[in-house]
Design a protein around this motif. Structure first.
Motif, short mmCIF file in Angstrom:
data_model
loop_
_atom_site.label_atom_id
_atom_site.label_comp_id
_atom_site.label_asym_id
_atom_site.label_seq_id
_atom_site.Cartn_x
_atom_site.Cartn_y
_atom_site.Cartn_z
N GLN A 172 -22.33 -4.05 15.87
CA GLN A 172 -21.84 -4.85 16.99
C GLN A 172 -21.63 -6.31 16.57
OE1 GLN A 172 -20.69 -3.47 19.78
NE2 GLN A 172 -21.28 -1.56 18.78
N MET A 173 -22.52 -6.81 15.71
CA MET A 173 -22.32 -8.16 15.17
C MET A 173 -21.03 -8.20 14.33
SD MET A 173 -24.78 -10.39 16.05
CE MET A 173 -25.27 -11.55 14.74
N LYS A 174 -20.77 -7.12 13.64
CA LYS A 174 -19.53 -7.06 12.85
C LYS A 174 -18.30 -7.09 13.76
CE LYS A 174 -17.39 -4.61 8.99
NZ LYS A 174 -17.52 -3.51 8.00
N ARG A 175 -18.40 -6.45 14.93
CA ARG A 175 -17.31 -6.54 15.91
C ARG A 175 -17.09 -7.99 16.34
NH1 ARG A 175 -18.26 -3.84 21.08
NH2 ARG A 175 -16.06 -4.34 21.43
N LEU A 176 -18.19 -8.72 16.55
CA LEU A 176 -18.08 -10.13 16.92
C LEU A 176 -17.45 -10.93 15.80
CD1 LEU A 176 -21.59 -10.61 18.58
CD2 LEU A 176 -19.40 -10.54 19.77
N GLN A 177 -17.83 -10.63 14.56
CA GLN A 177 -17.25 -11.32 13.41
C GLN A 177 -15.74 -11.13 13.38
OE1 GLN A 177 -18.68 -11.42 8.95
NE2 GLN A 177 -17.48 -9.57 9.21
N GLU A 178 -15.29 -9.92 13.63
CA GLU A 178 -13.87 -9.63 13.61
C GLU A 178 -13.15 -10.29 14.79
OE1 GLU A 178 -10.24 -8.27 12.35
OE2 GLU A 178 -12.16 -8.31 11.28
N ARG A 211 -27.67 -19.05 26.89
CA ARG A 211 -26.71 -18.76 27.96
C ARG A 211 -26.59 -17.28 28.28
NH1 ARG A 211 -23.95 -23.50 28.98
NH2 ARG A 211 -23.61 -22.50 31.01
N GLY A 212 -27.24 -16.41 27.51
CA GLY A 212 -27.18 -14.99 27.85
C GLY A 212 -27.92 -14.12 26.87
N TYR A 213 -28.41 -12.96 27.39
CA TYR A 213 -29.04 -11.92 26.59
C TYR A 213 -28.25 -10.63 26.77
CZ TYR A 213 -33.25 -14.89 26.33
OH TYR A 213 -34.14 -15.91 26.11
N TYR A 214 -28.05 -9.90 25.66
CA TYR A 214 -27.21 -8.70 25.69
C TYR A 214 -27.84 -7.62 24.82
CZ TYR A 214 -24.24 -12.57 27.07
OH TYR A 214 -23.77 -13.71 27.67
N ASP A 215 -27.63 -6.38 25.22
CA ASP A 215 -28.14 -5.25 24.44
C ASP A 215 -27.23 -5.03 23.24
OD1 ASP A 215 -28.89 -2.78 23.39
OD2 ASP A 215 -29.25 -1.87 25.35
N GLU A 247 -20.49 -1.62 25.54
CA GLU A 247 -19.92 -2.28 26.71
C GLU A 247 -20.61 -3.61 26.99
OE1 GLU A 247 -17.21 -1.50 28.23
OE2 GLU A 247 -16.96 0.26 26.96
N ASN A 248 -21.92 -3.67 26.74
CA ASN A 248 -22.62 -4.93 26.95
C ASN A 248 -22.16 -5.98 25.94
OD1 ASN A 248 -26.12 -5.96 27.35
ND2 ASN A 248 -24.32 -6.45 28.56
N VAL A 249 -21.81 -5.55 24.74
CA VAL A 249 -21.28 -6.49 23.75
C VAL A 249 -19.86 -6.92 24.13
CG1 VAL A 249 -20.68 -6.81 21.31
CG2 VAL A 249 -22.81 -5.65 21.93
N ASN A 250 -19.11 -6.04 24.78
CA ASN A 250 -17.82 -6.45 25.34
C ASN A 250 -18.02 -7.59 26.35
OD1 ASN A 250 -16.33 -4.62 23.88
ND2 ASN A 250 -16.14 -3.13 25.55
N GLU A 251 -19.06 -7.46 27.17
CA GLU A 251 -19.39 -8.52 28.13
C GLU A 251 -19.74 -9.81 27.41
OE1 GLU A 251 -22.66 -9.46 31.65
OE2 GLU A 251 -22.42 -7.41 30.91
N LEU A 252 -20.49 -9.70 26.33
CA LEU A 252 -20.81 -10.87 25.51
C LEU A 252 -19.54 -11.54 25.01
CD1 LEU A 252 -22.45 -12.79 23.71
CD2 LEU A 252 -22.83 -10.88 22.14
N MET A 253 -18.59 -10.77 24.52
CA MET A 253 -17.33 -11.33 24.04
C MET A 253 -16.63 -12.11 25.14
SD MET A 253 -15.76 -8.22 21.76
CE MET A 253 -16.50 -7.69 20.21
N ASP A 254 -16.60 -11.52 26.35
CA ASP A 254 -15.96 -12.19 27.48
C ASP A 254 -16.68 -13.49 27.81
OD1 ASP A 254 -14.11 -10.16 27.72
OD2 ASP A 254 -15.20 -9.10 29.31
N GLU A 255 -18.01 -13.47 27.74
CA GLU A 255 -18.76 -14.65 28.14
C GLU A 255 -18.72 -15.75 27.08
OE1 GLU A 255 -22.56 -13.53 29.87
OE2 GLU A 255 -21.49 -12.71 31.61
#
Length: 222
Positions: A101-107, A194-198, A203-211
């Motif tokens: 999921q961190m790799k998704r954020l990196q991309e 500003r936020g905690y995510y699973d 889907e929760n990481v999708n929410e992190l991306m949005d936030e």
């Protein structure tokens, strides 16, 4: 003539009634209407200003990156929004999922230098620079975006407990102390939570991306 006058009066009345409503809709749907993320953590006293408080912020720290270079938060995280996780390289359960999921954020944010990623090892005795370098190579970590950090266990555990609030139980960072969390933590440019995510939940990481985008907008509007 009288009929035309009545029509004009009706139009003027409608204008008087509708203009405020239209103005409100423009304001409420435009740039002035944007969500602000919650700020987590207690308010803390301001040194030298009795009675004044600020929201909790992540304290400065110095650790070592998987690249072998010193990582000083005061300089490396200046004007950065970052996502942090606490993991260990030999973890067979949640950590590989979190890493993906961190790799998704990196991309997702690869072309945005103000967004960075940090992975703190909770097993620094085994997660040496060499071990983290191998882990980074395995998962395609881009060191310009994402740093895996190791160093003094007491420093890391104090950050996890009292900086990021990721452990309910107290401990001393000693040999038998252990922290394990699936949470990804979003930190703003002022080092506030500003936020905690699973980090195991797509889907929760999708929410992190949005936030993260909401947080960027919040700073843009400042």
């Amino acid at each position: 003539m009288a009929k035309l006058k009545r029509v004009n009066q009706v139009l003027i009345l409608l204008g008087i009634l509708l203009v405020p409503s239209i103005f409100y809709l423009v304001i409420s749907s435009g740039e002035n209407n944007y969500e602000k993320l919650t700020i987590f953590g207690p308010r803390e006293p301001v040194a030298g200003s009795p009675g004044d408080t600020l929201y909790h912020s992540i304290p400065e720290f110095t650790l070592t990156s998987h690249t072998g270079k010193e990582f000083n938060s005061a300089t490396a995280l200046k004007d950065k929004i970052f996502v942090a996780e606490f993991f260990f390289a030999t973890c067979p359960t949640i950590c590989p999922k979190m890493t993906m999921q961190m790799k998704r954020l990196q991309e997702k944010f690869k072309d945005e230098p103000e967004i960075v990623l940090l992975s703190f090892t909770v097993d620094p005795a085994r997660d040496t620079v060499a071990a983290l370098e191998a882990y980074a190579s395995q998962y395609g970590v881009d060191a310009s975006k994402w740093n895996l950090l190791t160093g003094d266990k007491k420093v890391i555990y104090d950050l996890a407990r009292h900086g990021f609030f990721l452990a309910a139980m107290d401990g001393d960072g000693g040999e038998h102390d252990f922290i394990h969390s699936e949470k990804l933590v979003l930190i703003d440019k002022d080092k506030r939570i500003r936020g905690y995510y699973d980090g195991t939940d797509y889907e929760n990481v999708n929410e992190l991306m949005d936030e993260i985008l909401v947080l960027k907008w919040e700073y843009k509007k400042k």
